[in-house]
Design a protein around this motif. Sequence first.
Motif, PDB file in Angstrom:
ATOM      1  N   GLU A   1       0.850  -1.191   0.000  1.00 46.34           N
ATOM      2  CA  GLU A   1       0.000   0.000   0.000  1.00 46.34           C
ATOM      3  C   GLU A   1       0.882   1.237   0.000  1.00 46.34           C
ATOM      4  OE1 GLU A   1      -3.408   2.110   2.796  1.00 46.34           O
ATOM      5  OE2 GLU A   1      -3.042  -0.030   2.995  1.00 46.34           O
ATOM      6  N   ARG A   2       0.563   2.180  -0.891  1.00 48.81           N
ATOM      7  CA  ARG A   2       1.323   3.425  -0.977  1.00 48.81           C
ATOM      8  C   ARG A   2       0.343   4.598  -0.953  1.00 48.81           C
ATOM      9  NH1 ARG A   2       3.231   2.906  -5.870  1.00 48.81           N
ATOM     10  NH2 ARG A   2       2.212   4.652  -6.875  1.00 48.81           N
ATOM     11  N   LYS A   3       0.471   5.429   0.062  1.00 46.40           N
ATOM     12  CA  LYS A   3      -0.418   6.582   0.195  1.00 46.40           C
ATOM     13  C   LYS A   3       0.091   7.712  -0.690  1.00 46.40           C
ATOM     14  CE  LYS A   3      -2.823   9.329   3.527  1.00 46.40           C
ATOM     15  NZ  LYS A   3      -3.613   9.199   4.688  1.00 46.40           N
ATOM     16  N   ILE A   4      -0.803   8.289  -1.490  1.00 45.80           N
ATOM     17  CA  ILE A   4      -0.446   9.399  -2.362  1.00 45.80           C
ATOM     18  C   ILE A   4      -0.773  10.727  -1.683  1.00 45.80           C
ATOM     19  CG2 ILE A   4      -0.919  10.538  -4.571  1.00 45.80           C
ATOM     20  CD1 ILE A   4      -1.496   7.732  -5.689  1.00 45.80           C
ATOM     21  N   ASP A   5      -1.982  10.854  -1.198  1.00 42.23           N
ATOM     22  CA  ASP A   5      -2.411  12.025  -0.435  1.00 42.23           C
ATOM     23  C   ASP A   5      -3.583  11.600   0.439  1.00 42.23           C
ATOM     24  OD1 ASP A   5      -4.795  12.202  -2.038  1.00 42.23           O
ATOM     25  OD2 ASP A   5      -3.715  13.403  -3.522  1.00 42.23           O
ATOM     26  N   ARG A   6      -4.261  12.548   1.062  1.00 44.82           N
ATOM     27  CA  ARG A   6      -5.305  12.150   2.009  1.00 44.82           C
ATOM     28  C   ARG A   6      -6.535  11.529   1.347  1.00 44.82           C
ATOM     29  NH1 ARG A   6      -8.172  17.801   3.661  1.00 44.82           N
ATOM     30  NH2 ARG A   6      -9.969  16.467   3.965  1.00 44.82           N
ATOM     31  N   HIS A   7      -6.650  11.661   0.029  1.00 46.97           N
ATOM     32  CA  HIS A   7      -7.804  11.108  -0.681  1.00 46.97           C
ATOM     33  C   HIS A   7      -7.464   9.892  -1.546  1.00 46.97           C
ATOM     34  CE1 HIS A   7     -10.268  14.507   0.441  1.00 46.97           C
ATOM     35  NE2 HIS A   7      -9.313  15.317   0.025  1.00 46.97           N
ATOM     36  N   ARG A   8      -6.186   9.671  -1.812  1.00 44.33           N
ATOM     37  CA  ARG A   8      -5.798   8.619  -2.748  1.00 44.33           C
ATOM     38  C   ARG A   8      -4.677   7.753  -2.197  1.00 44.33           C
ATOM     39  NH1 ARG A   8      -3.554  11.061  -7.814  1.00 44.33           N
ATOM     40  NH2 ARG A   8      -2.618  12.448  -6.310  1.00 44.33           N
ATOM     41  N   CYS A   9      -4.734   6.481  -2.568  1.00 44.45           N
ATOM     42  CA  CYS A   9      -3.616   5.584  -2.302  1.00 44.45           C
ATOM     43  C   CYS A   9      -3.592   4.520  -3.390  1.00 44.45           C
ATOM     44  CB  CYS A   9      -3.688   4.968  -0.903  1.00 44.45           C
ATOM     45  SG  CYS A   9      -4.950   3.738  -0.673  1.00 44.45           S
ATOM     46  N   VAL A  10      -2.471   3.847  -3.504  1.00 42.58           N
ATOM     47  CA  VAL A  10      -2.302   2.791  -4.494  1.00 42.58           C
ATOM     48  C   VAL A  10      -2.147   1.472  -3.742  1.00 42.58           C
ATOM     49  CG1 VAL A  10      -0.839   1.880  -6.330  1.00 42.58           C
ATOM     50  CG2 VAL A  10      -1.262   4.345  -6.186  1.00 42.58           C
ATOM     51  N   LEU A  11      -3.010   0.512  -4.087  1.00 45.25           N
ATOM     52  CA  LEU A  11      -2.966  -0.817  -3.488  1.00 45.25           C
ATOM     53  C   LEU A  11      -2.438  -1.781  -4.548  1.00 45.25           C
ATOM     54  CD1 LEU A  11      -6.468  -0.807  -1.769  1.00 45.25           C
ATOM     55  CD2 LEU A  11      -4.265  -0.134  -0.795  1.00 45.25           C
ATOM     56  N   SER A  12      -1.562  -2.692  -4.138  1.00 45.68           N
ATOM     57  CA  SER A  12      -0.947  -3.620  -5.084  1.00 45.68           C
ATOM     58  C   SER A  12      -1.326  -5.058  -4.758  1.00 45.68           C
ATOM     59  CB  SER A  12       0.574  -3.464  -5.041  1.00 45.68           C
ATOM     60  OG  SER A  12       0.937  -2.151  -5.411  1.00 45.68           O
ATOM     61  N   PHE A  13      -1.484  -5.844  -5.835  1.00 47.00           N
ATOM     62  CA  PHE A  13      -1.886  -7.246  -5.730  1.00 47.00           C
ATOM     63  C   PHE A  13      -0.888  -8.126  -6.465  1.00 47.00           C
ATOM     64  CE2 PHE A  13      -5.607  -4.644  -5.288  1.00 47.00           C
ATOM     65  CZ  PHE A  13      -6.290  -5.229  -4.230  1.00 47.00           C
ATOM     66  N   ALA A  14      -0.625  -9.289  -5.906  1.00 46.35           N
ATOM     67  CA  ALA A  14       0.308 -10.250  -6.508  1.00 46.35           C
ATOM     68  C   ALA A  14      -0.324 -10.901  -7.738  1.00 46.35           C
ATOM     69  CB  ALA A  14       0.677 -11.322  -5.485  1.00 46.35           C
ATOM     70  N   PRO A  15       0.499 -11.305  -8.708  1.00 47.20           N
ATOM     71  CA  PRO A  15      -0.031 -11.994  -9.887  1.00 47.20           C
ATOM     72  C   PRO A  15      -0.860 -13.211  -9.483  1.00 47.20           C
ATOM     73  CG  PRO A  15       2.275 -11.443 -10.225  1.00 47.20           C
ATOM     74  CD  PRO A  15       1.958 -11.131  -8.776  1.00 47.20           C
ATOM     75  N   GLY A  16      -1.990 -13.371 -10.149  1.00 43.33           N
ATOM     76  CA  GLY A  16      -2.873 -14.502  -9.878  1.00 43.33           C
ATOM     77  C   GLY A  16      -3.920 -14.239  -8.818  1.00 43.33           C
ATOM     78  N   SER A  17      -3.749 -13.187  -8.036  1.00 43.73           N
ATOM     79  CA  SER A  17      -4.724 -12.928  -6.981  1.00 43.73           C
ATOM     80  C   SER A  17      -5.981 -12.276  -7.556  1.00 43.73           C
ATOM     81  CB  SER A  17      -4.121 -12.078  -5.861  1.00 43.73           C
ATOM     82  OG  SER A  17      -3.772 -10.801  -6.341  1.00 43.73           O
TER      83      SER A  17
END
Length: 154
Positions: A28-44
Amino acid sequence: MSDLTEVEVLWLEKRIENRIRFGRVVEERKIDRHRCVLSFAPGSIFAFVRWTSNDLGTIISRIDILRAVAPGQRCSTVPYVKPGGQILLRLSGWPKVERVLQMVDAVEALGIDPADVAPDHWHHVHNRLSVNENPRPYTKARHQAWLHRQRVMR
């Protein structure tokens, strides 16, 4: 380049809500107070819900159930999802989105994580709801058959 599938989630009160309904986030990477980027492993497998409104009410209501892809695999582009994903289910319009969310709740009521459900089930739900038919419910027996098939195929 990362092997992970990234999803940008966004929340602007009473305007935009892009969120993950289920799935196993590995980063999980927070961009600002309204947005963040969530990452998923291949196949999930994960569910991405998008909702947008204006002064007159809801203008977009959509749910995508996707399988994260490995680098080099074919994928479909989906807004806010990089590089994209394998689409298992894609429906729009609140009545259909609500029905999918109810089916996700029913799977969870069985004690099964929706991210572990057989991908074919999400295809089935997509196909049936697309033509306004009732999908078969997911059952513990169906889930056990899926788990057994996975063990045999390894």
